[in-house]
Motif scaffolding. Structure first.
Motif, mmCIF file in Angstrom:
data_model
loop_
_atom_site.group_PDB
_atom_site.id
_atom_site.type_symbol
_atom_site.label_atom_id
_atom_site.label_comp_id
_atom_site.label_asym_id
_atom_site.label_seq_id
_atom_site.Cartn_x
_atom_site.Cartn_y
_atom_site.Cartn_z
ATOM 1 N N SER A 51 -10.624 14.485 6.109
ATOM 2 C CA SER A 51 -11.874 14.694 5.374
ATOM 3 C C SER A 51 -12.390 13.379 4.798
ATOM 4 O O SER A 51 -11.626 12.446 4.544
ATOM 5 C CB SER A 51 -11.692 15.723 4.251
ATOM 6 N N THR A 52 -13.700 13.311 4.580
ATOM 7 C CA THR A 52 -14.332 12.067 4.153
ATOM 8 C C THR A 52 -14.595 12.042 2.647
ATOM 9 O O THR A 52 -14.726 13.085 2.000
ATOM 10 C CB THR A 52 -15.669 11.864 4.875
ATOM 11 N N ILE A 53 -14.706 10.829 2.126
ATOM 12 C CA ILE A 53 -14.998 10.646 0.713
ATOM 13 C C ILE A 53 -16.366 11.237 0.357
ATOM 14 O O ILE A 53 -16.533 11.856 -0.697
ATOM 15 C CB ILE A 53 -14.938 9.152 0.347
ATOM 16 N N GLY A 54 -17.339 11.081 1.233
ATOM 17 C CA GLY A 54 -18.650 11.659 0.965
ATOM 18 C C GLY A 54 -18.602 13.171 0.909
ATOM 19 O O GLY A 54 -19.206 13.792 0.026
ATOM 20 N N GLY A 55 -17.877 13.781 1.844
ATOM 21 C CA GLY A 55 -17.720 15.232 1.818
ATOM 22 C C GLY A 55 -16.929 15.690 0.618
ATOM 23 O O GLY A 55 -17.238 16.727 0.012
ATOM 24 N N ASN A 56 -15.887 14.942 0.253
ATOM 25 C CA ASN A 56 -15.118 15.261 -0.957
ATOM 26 C C ASN A 56 -16.025 15.264 -2.178
ATOM 27 O O ASN A 56 -15.924 16.142 -3.046
ATOM 28 C CB ASN A 56 -13.992 14.252 -1.165
ATOM 29 N N ALA A 57 -16.909 14.265 -2.275
ATOM 30 C CA ALA A 57 -17.821 14.195 -3.423
ATOM 31 C C ALA A 57 -18.848 15.325 -3.379
ATOM 32 O O ALA A 57 -19.166 15.933 -4.405
ATOM 33 C CB ALA A 57 -18.520 12.836 -3.457
ATOM 34 N N ALA A 58 -19.360 15.628 -2.202
ATOM 35 C CA ALA A 58 -20.393 16.667 -2.083
ATOM 36 C C ALA A 58 -19.867 18.037 -2.478
ATOM 37 O O ALA A 58 -20.633 18.884 -2.954
ATOM 38 C CB ALA A 58 -20.928 16.697 -0.656
ATOM 39 N N THR A 59 -18.564 18.276 -2.295
ATOM 40 C CA THR A 59 -17.989 19.574 -2.639
ATOM 41 C C THR A 59 -17.127 19.522 -3.892
ATOM 42 O O THR A 59 -16.565 20.545 -4.293
ATOM 43 C CB THR A 59 -17.124 20.107 -1.482
ATOM 44 N N ASN B 23 -10.384 10.034 3.397
ATOM 45 C CA ASN B 23 -9.687 10.006 2.117
ATOM 46 C C ASN B 23 -8.388 9.200 2.196
ATOM 47 O O ASN B 23 -8.140 8.299 1.387
ATOM 48 C CB ASN B 23 -9.414 11.443 1.666
ATOM 49 N N ASP B 24 -7.536 9.501 3.154
ATOM 50 C CA ASP B 24 -6.251 8.804 3.267
ATOM 51 C C ASP B 24 -6.421 7.322 3.582
ATOM 52 O O ASP B 24 -5.591 6.494 3.176
ATOM 53 C CB ASP B 24 -5.373 9.461 4.330
ATOM 54 N N ASP B 25 -7.468 6.968 4.320
ATOM 55 C CA ASP B 25 -7.713 5.552 4.615
ATOM 56 C C ASP B 25 -8.033 4.784 3.337
ATOM 57 O O ASP B 25 -7.583 3.643 3.161
ATOM 58 C CB ASP B 25 -8.854 5.402 5.608
ATOM 59 N N LEU B 26 -8.808 5.397 2.452
ATOM 60 C CA LEU B 26 -9.086 4.757 1.164
ATOM 61 C C LEU B 26 -7.811 4.630 0.348
ATOM 62 O O LEU B 26 -7.536 3.571 -0.250
ATOM 63 C CB LEU B 26 -10.131 5.561 0.390
ATOM 64 N N ARG B 27 -7.006 5.667 0.327
ATOM 65 C CA ARG B 27 -5.757 5.625 -0.442
ATOM 66 C C ARG B 27 -4.835 4.520 0.053
ATOM 67 O O ARG B 27 -4.220 3.798 -0.743
ATOM 68 C CB ARG B 27 -5.066 6.996 -0.370
ATOM 69 N N ARG B 28 -4.739 4.382 1.378
ATOM 70 C CA ARG B 28 -3.885 3.319 1.927
ATOM 71 C C ARG B 28 -4.438 1.941 1.601
ATOM 72 O O ARG B 28 -3.683 1.015 1.269
ATOM 73 C CB ARG B 28 -3.757 3.490 3.442
#
Length: 469
Positions: free
Chosen positions: A140-148, A116-121
């Motif tokens: 945490s990962t973007i895929g996991g963020n989306a899944a939950t 998540n933070d890597d995408l934000r940066r």
């Protein structure tokens, strides 16, 4: 199928080193961060690098009657990524490419394993901002963020993951690859299958990349307002008062003394030692609007019983204060196993819910620390049981169930952002109407008729008579 045959056949589908089957790896990948959620060792672990590899593995599993449990970084707190009988773990942690950043349309396409933070940066370098920021954003990962359908500290004003996902690539239960959603700002062609997949916890398909909406980074001038409160109830009163005033801060977070001490003992942030509850707000409106809102929030905190009200505009100081919130959970983990709640109540009910949590701690003789996305009523009571103390563990489980019941009694929901996984199945069974549970099962049957994907997670099984309707 013998394990040796499974490993040999899967090895033909994957590059060398991307199929793990040693005992240490099976143990490492068998569960997420949810304490006390059941798990069993998987048959093997797949470290996928592409959508095509995920599809090949899922197709193989479907042909051989093997379950598939998708996994991101393993930071989940509900058991949603826990291994089940006769399953392969498909980890997306190596799929870490940001495939596109479109500054004109204000969107990015990221593989599921992007942190998540890597995408934000990355998008910040283009003057853009991805708002969803779970406390685990550094890991945490973007895929996991989306899944939950992960939330986060800024979600009170800016919304949760679902509000930013425009589209995705998904591997279905038979191994077919589909593309859902859109790139445009508007679009209503067909059912909103993208939103259906967000929050489905890997039970309907495996998300391998997401297309997310971005906001402009410019124009935000952050200020923090903090106040110290003698009791959780008074801090809850301040939260309810902010809501009643119609103020929508960028963040409104609560941390109790147990969390503050654990964080400061670990990280040495220099936090005050004589504080029972810290309530911290963040606003990001520019100019006089922001200054006026900061003053109003400071007055509300004072009127609700807060003391030592402070306002901070220095970015470093703001980051330090909110770091205490982000590090609360890992700091408490150092004290012993933590059973994490994720209840969400109407904002006016926050004071009463906090009082009931305190009462539950006293009644069941357990330590309950409190952190909260208080601005949207999402509370995270953290129940701590000493290692090896089975009696304390049993009392903690009783307190956990009591908090869920109290939440529902106040018109709340059993999970605000962590997902149902395994831990919240009983609460979900009580919250959802029988026919609604059947609707869940019917959708599952339509997309995964053989129950291959992450079985037994996300929603309770319907009663047999209801399922046949």
């Amino acid at each position: 199928m013998p394990a040796t045959d499974l490993v040999r056949e899967l090895s033909r589908l994957l590059p060398a080193g991307h199929l793990l089957h040693d005992e240490e790896s099976l143990g490492k990948y068998s569960h997420d961060d949810a304490e006390w959620a059941p798990f069993t060792a998987p048959l093997a672990v797949v470290l996928a690098r592409s959508t095509a590899e995920v599809a090949a593995v899922v197709s193989y599993a479907a042909d051989h009657g093997i379950h598939v449990v998708p996994r991101g970084a393993g930071t989940g707190l509900s058991g949603g990524a826990n291994s089940v009988e006769n399953c392969l773990i498909v980890s997306l942690e190596l799929m870490t490419s940001i495939l596109e950043i479109d500054t004109v349309e204000g969107l990015a396409v990221a593989q599921a394993g992007v942190i998540n933070d890597d995408l934000r940066r990355a998008v910040a370098e283009h003057g853009l901002w991805y708002p969803p920021d779970p406390a685990s954003s550094k890991i945490s990962t973007i895929g996991g963020n989306a899944a939950t359908n992960a939330g986060g500290i800024c979600c009170v004003k800016y919304g949760v993951t679902r509000d930013y996902v425009r589209g995705m690539t998904v591997v279905l239960a038979d191994g077919e690859i589909v593309h859902l959603g859109r790139r445009t700002a508007k679009g209503v062609t067909g059912y909103d299958l993208t939103s259906l997949l967000v929050g489905s916890e890997g039970t309907l398909g495996i998300i391998t990349d997401v297309t997310v909406k971005l906001l402009p980074l410019a124009g935000r001038e952050e200020q923090a307002i903090i106040g110290y409160f003698p009791t959780l109830r008074l801090a809850g009163d301040a939260v309810a008062a902010v809501t009643a005033e119609g103020i929508v801060p960028a963040a409104l977070e609560l941390i109790d003394s147990t969390c503050l001490r654990a964080v400061d003992d670990w990280m040495g942030l220099g936090l005050p030692e004589d504080v029972n509850v810290l309530l911290m707000a963040k606003i990001d409106e520019p100019g006089t609007t922001g200054a006026d809102l900061a003053s109003r929030l400071a007055s509300i905190f004072h009127d609700a019983g807060g003391t030592n009200i402070e306002q901070a505009t220095d970015p470093t100081e703001i980051e330090r204060l909110f770091l205490a919130r982000r590090m609360a959970y890992p700091s408490l983990e150092r004290l012993g196993p933590v059973l994490t709640e994720d209840v969400c109540v109407p904002r006016h009910a926050v004071p009463e819910m906090l009082a009931r949590i305190q009462a539950s701690a006293t009644e069941h003789d357990v330590v309950i620390a409190n952190i909260a996305h208080a601005g949207d009523g999402n509370l995270h009571p953290l129940i701590i049981a000493p290692v090896g103390d089975d009696a304390a563990k049993a009392r903690a489980k009783t307190a956990f169930d009591r908090i869920v019941d109290d939440c529902r009694d106040l018109g709340g929901t059993v999970t605000g952002e962590h997902g149902v996984g395994l831990l919240k199945l009983p609460g979900a069974a009580a919250e959802l109407e029988p026919r609604v549970i059947t609707m869940h099962q019917q959708i599952k049957n339509a997309l995964d008729p053989h129950g291959i994907l992450n079985p037994g997670k996300a929603f309770p099984a319907p009663e047999p008579a209801e399922e046949l309707r």
